[in-house]
Write a protein that holds these residues in place. Sequence first.
Motif: not given
Lengths: 232, 232
Positions: A16, A36, A40, A51, A53, A72-73, A76, A85, A87
């Motif tokens: 992403i 995002q 996703t 993902a 990220c 974001l987390k 998602l 997820v 990062l």
Amino acid sequence: MKDANMTKPCIICVAITGSLPTKENNPAVPITVAEQIESTQEAFEAGATIAHCHVRDDEGKPTSDPERFGRLKEGLEKHCPGMIVQLSTGGRSGAGQTRGGMLPLSPDMASLSVGSNNFPTRVYENPPELVDWLASEMVKYGVKPEIEAFDLSHILKAADMFKKGQIAETPYVQFVMGVKNAMPVDRDVFEYYIKTVHRLFGEDANWCAAGIGAHQITLNDWAVSSGGHART
Amino acid sequence: MKDANMTKPCIICVAITGSLPTKENNPAVPITVAEQIESTQEAFEAGATIAHCHVRDDEGKPTSDPERFGRLKEGLEKHCPGMIVQLSTGGRSGAGQTRGGMLPLSPDMASLSVGSNNFPTRVYENPPELVDWLASEMVKYGVKPEIEAFDLSHILKAADMFKKGQIAETPYVQFVMGVKNAMPVDRDVFEYYIKTVHRLFGEDANWCAAGIGAHQITLNDWAVSSGGHART
Ligand SMILES: [Zn+2]
Ligand SMILES: [Zn+2]
Ligand SMILES: [Zn+2]
Ligand SMILES: [Zn+2]
């Protein structure tokens, strides 16, 4: 970390907003957290299971801001239930320990560079002390690292770290090819990378591959036909 | 560059005062230029054909001082006629372009790092711009580089530079193994390094190997039995 999802051949890793493109380069690239999450979700519904990220600040520049990673987390987890997820702790988004500032969020996974190498115009610096610290934070917060192998020694370094307990589970390695001044897209090396992963981590060890830019299609082809995970 | 000397199996490369030891660590390590010439002459008479040279300042610290390198080169040419003189442009002796300040002396060879990697406690920085500059100086002054391969991608980078004319002759690669946080001493990787050199530079391509510290004996064993050059 949902290990049930880590079985072949169904892992598709969606990146992403890689750390490089900005809206100026490509207006379609998702930048805000909301954008995002939306893009996703489309990939998730199309079958992506991981993902990978990055996040951006208000100017669209890469950042390691834990608050943005947190939003974001959360998004998602809500919109892509069961998606892994991952990062980024990559060096394009910050320097020193700020790169690991989001690890206390305990994401399923985080990227981990374990060595240094050249990038197109500069040195990609991952000093030993920072590598050790990032790894220890991942152990502390139960985050599975994805080892970013920009070169062969990075795979051997991961093996050494696993032996020493700096990496908790069998290392999951991503081969990165096609970065200028690092490892080029080379089929013979690609095969040797796979051989090395199996030699060091066992025949069942998972791995994935990422080609940069136009190389992505080539690397996905190679990866899928060799038992690795694709990245889109 | 005396190419007649570059035929197997008679090359022995003697490292004169590696960049790390000081008189405090080991009083027998040669430090002054006069001492270095004397010890190299002994190695030369015992059969060594390449002298890989570092120099020290008055405090015994590594330096890239062209004047000292000049005196060493002159002394070696006088006392070891026909010996290949290889000067170090390594990063322990200086930063930036000072590392190549001795290249106008037109030694037979000079070491050339073409990528970056980790060292035991820091990043060994060889930024792309510096690599390009050092290579161009070597072309300009007719100096044959010895490519210091601390990792696999460095061999592929040398191939790319050769293709682009940044390296004038078939690259001569040294595999460096046993540096903590770079490539460990690993027999499988060693074999793959050789395979890669032959794939990229032809079956007749020369190479050598250096193991750090206690690993030197192992690497010499492996190198000599596999058609490479020894380093003492
Ligand atoms: Zn992946
Ligand atoms: Zn990334
Ligand atoms: Zn040598
Ligand atoms: Zn040296």
